[in-house]
Motif scaffolding. Structure first.
Motif, PDB file in Angstrom:
ATOM      1  N   VAL A 145     -20.944 -13.317 131.631  1.00  0.00           N
ATOM      2  CA  VAL A 145     -22.033 -12.660 130.928  1.00  0.00           C
ATOM      3  C   VAL A 145     -21.815 -11.157 130.935  1.00  0.00           C
ATOM      4  CG1 VAL A 145     -24.513 -12.180 130.967  1.00  0.00           C
ATOM      5  CG2 VAL A 145     -23.695 -14.501 131.285  1.00  0.00           C
ATOM      6  N   ALA A 146     -21.336 -10.634 132.053  1.00  0.00           N
ATOM      7  CA  ALA A 146     -21.056  -9.196 132.119  1.00  0.00           C
ATOM      8  C   ALA A 146     -20.038  -8.807 131.063  1.00  0.00           C
ATOM      9  CB  ALA A 146     -20.542  -8.819 133.502  1.00  0.00           C
ATOM     10  N   ALA A 147     -19.017  -9.609 130.941  1.00  0.00           N
ATOM     11  CA  ALA A 147     -18.001  -9.319 129.928  1.00  0.00           C
ATOM     12  C   ALA A 147     -18.582  -9.476 128.528  1.00  0.00           C
ATOM     13  CB  ALA A 147     -16.795 -10.232 130.102  1.00  0.00           C
ATOM     14  N   GLY A 148     -19.365 -10.529 128.337  1.00  0.00           N
ATOM     15  CA  GLY A 148     -19.921 -10.795 127.017  1.00  0.00           C
ATOM     16  C   GLY A 148     -20.990  -9.810 126.609  1.00  0.00           C
ATOM     17  N   PHE A 149     -21.983  -9.669 127.442  1.00  0.00           N
ATOM     18  CA  PHE A 149     -23.073  -8.790 127.085  1.00  0.00           C
ATOM     19  C   PHE A 149     -22.763  -7.346 127.400  1.00  0.00           C
ATOM     20  CE2 PHE A 149     -25.192 -12.836 127.237  1.00  0.00           C
ATOM     21  CZ  PHE A 149     -25.748 -12.813 125.985  1.00  0.00           C
ATOM     22  N   GLY A 150     -21.814  -7.120 128.279  1.00  0.00           N
ATOM     23  CA  GLY A 150     -21.394  -5.759 128.532  1.00  0.00           C
ATOM     24  C   GLY A 150     -20.906  -5.151 127.242  1.00  0.00           C
ATOM     25  N   GLY A 151     -20.502  -5.985 126.352  1.00  0.00           N
ATOM     26  CA  GLY A 151     -20.036  -5.518 125.063  1.00  0.00           C
ATOM     27  C   GLY A 151     -20.956  -5.858 123.949  1.00  0.00           C
TER      28      GLY A 151
ATOM     29  N   CYS B 269     -32.567  -0.923 118.014  1.00  0.00           N
ATOM     30  CA  CYS B 269     -33.253  -1.610 119.107  1.00  0.00           C
ATOM     31  C   CYS B 269     -33.182  -0.800 120.393  1.00  0.00           C
ATOM     32  CB  CYS B 269     -32.635  -2.979 119.359  1.00  0.00           C
ATOM     33  SG  CYS B 269     -32.916  -4.142 118.019  1.00  0.00           S
ATOM     34  N   THR B 270     -34.254  -0.882 121.148  1.00  0.00           N
ATOM     35  CA  THR B 270     -34.294  -0.267 122.471  1.00  0.00           C
ATOM     36  C   THR B 270     -33.807  -1.293 123.493  1.00  0.00           C
ATOM     37  OG1 THR B 270     -36.534  -1.043 122.910  1.00  0.00           O
ATOM     38  CG2 THR B 270     -36.305   1.125 121.814  1.00  0.00           C
TER      39      THR B 270
ATOM     40  N   ASN C 254     -25.622  -4.908 132.879  1.00  0.00           N
ATOM     41  CA  ASN C 254     -26.890  -4.260 132.593  1.00  0.00           C
ATOM     42  C   ASN C 254     -26.675  -2.776 132.285  1.00  0.00           C
ATOM     43  OD1 ASN C 254     -29.624  -3.893 132.358  1.00  0.00           O
ATOM     44  ND2 ASN C 254     -30.117  -4.782 134.332  1.00  0.00           N
ATOM     45  N   GLY C 255     -25.846  -2.131 133.078  1.00  0.00           N
ATOM     46  CA  GLY C 255     -25.550  -0.720 132.848  1.00  0.00           C
ATOM     47  C   GLY C 255     -24.854  -0.491 131.520  1.00  0.00           C
ATOM     48  N   PHE C 256     -23.944  -1.401 131.178  1.00  0.00           N
ATOM     49  CA  PHE C 256     -23.233  -1.255 129.916  1.00  0.00           C
ATOM     50  C   PHE C 256     -24.184  -1.377 128.732  1.00  0.00           C
ATOM     51  CE2 PHE C 256     -20.755  -2.204 126.260  1.00  0.00           C
ATOM     52  CZ  PHE C 256     -19.610  -1.448 126.412  1.00  0.00           C
ATOM     53  N   ILE C 257     -25.084  -2.347 128.807  1.00  0.00           N
ATOM     54  CA  ILE C 257     -26.040  -2.536 127.711  1.00  0.00           C
ATOM     55  C   ILE C 257     -26.919  -1.291 127.572  1.00  0.00           C
ATOM     56  CG2 ILE C 257     -28.051  -3.848 126.909  1.00  0.00           C
ATOM     57  CD1 ILE C 257     -25.395  -5.279 126.558  1.00  0.00           C
ATOM     58  N   GLN C 258     -27.401  -0.786 128.683  1.00  0.00           N
ATOM     59  CA  GLN C 258     -28.224   0.422 128.623  1.00  0.00           C
ATOM     60  C   GLN C 258     -27.439   1.584 128.020  1.00  0.00           C
ATOM     61  OE1 GLN C 258     -30.379   1.286 132.259  1.00  0.00           O
ATOM     62  NE2 GLN C 258     -30.718  -0.883 132.610  1.00  0.00           N
ATOM     63  N   ASP C 259     -26.190   1.714 128.447  1.00  0.00           N
ATOM     64  CA  ASP C 259     -25.345   2.782 127.919  1.00  0.00           C
ATOM     65  C   ASP C 259     -25.104   2.600 126.424  1.00  0.00           C
ATOM     66  OD1 ASP C 259     -23.551   5.095 128.127  1.00  0.00           O
ATOM     67  OD2 ASP C 259     -21.927   3.629 127.891  1.00  0.00           O
TER      68      ASP C 259
ATOM     69  N   PRO D  17     -25.285   7.065 120.604  1.00  0.00           N
ATOM     70  CA  PRO D  17     -25.555   7.157 119.166  1.00  0.00           C
ATOM     71  C   PRO D  17     -24.601   6.246 118.380  1.00  0.00           C
ATOM     72  CG  PRO D  17     -24.838   9.288 120.049  1.00  0.00           C
ATOM     73  CD  PRO D  17     -24.826   8.310 121.174  1.00  0.00           C
ATOM     74  N   PRO D  18     -25.016   5.819 117.218  1.00  0.00           N
ATOM     75  CA  PRO D  18     -24.164   4.934 116.419  1.00  0.00           C
ATOM     76  C   PRO D  18     -22.727   5.431 116.266  1.00  0.00           C
ATOM     77  CG  PRO D  18     -26.317   5.061 115.418  1.00  0.00           C
ATOM     78  CD  PRO D  18     -26.302   6.068 116.558  1.00  0.00           C
ATOM     79  N   SER D  19     -22.541   6.723 116.179  1.00  0.00           N
ATOM     80  CA  SER D  19     -21.187   7.254 115.995  1.00  0.00           C
ATOM     81  C   SER D  19     -20.258   6.956 117.170  1.00  0.00           C
ATOM     82  CB  SER D  19     -21.243   8.763 115.761  1.00  0.00           C
ATOM     83  OG  SER D  19     -21.812   9.407 116.898  1.00  0.00           O
ATOM     84  N   GLY D  20     -20.791   6.668 118.340  1.00  0.00           N
ATOM     85  CA  GLY D  20     -19.961   6.390 119.507  1.00  0.00           C
ATOM     86  C   GLY D  20     -19.891   4.933 119.910  1.00  0.00           C
TER      87      GLY D  20
END
Length: 110
Positions: free
Chosen positions: A7-13, A39-40, A66-71, A76-79
């Motif tokens: 899940v970390a690999a999947g949702f991390g991305g 989306c927030t 969780n940290g990756f999703i928050q990040d 911004p969309p450009s990154g």
């Protein structure tokens, strides 16, 4: 590989939406759902809980994912495309592409 790691690999991305192919530098059509999302983080988690509570629990239990999703949400969309491309390096993440697409397409409803 443990479910949490997968899940970390999947949702991390979260950006893996429908896996347009690894190594592509420009945004693929399916990536645009994530790249341009408004989306927030709470919306993403609410949509994930609605779509798959087990995966949501695993995500919330993984500091890395969780940290990756928050990040990702705070980037911004450009990154975001660069983050999407990095996650494609994790083959285990591919199995979550359908769920990721569902979350990306519904998170604005929460």
């Amino acid at each position: 590989m443990a479910l949490t790691t997968k899940v970390a690999a999947g949702f991390g991305g979260m950006a893996l939406v429908l896996m347009a192919g690894s190594g592509i530098a420009s945004a693929a059509p399916d990536d645009s759902v994530i790249v341009n999302s408004t989306c927030t983080y709470p919306q993403v988690i609410a949509a994930l809980n609605a779509e798959d509570p087990v995966a949501a629990n695993a995500l919330e239990s993984s500091p890395m994912a969780n940290g990756f999703i928050q990040d990702l949400v705070n980037t911004p969309p450009s990154g975001r495309q660069a983050k999407i491309d990095k996650v494609r390096a994790y083959p285990a993440a591919a199995q979550f592409s359908g769920l990721i697409a569902q979350v990306a397409n519904t998170c604005n409803n929460y």
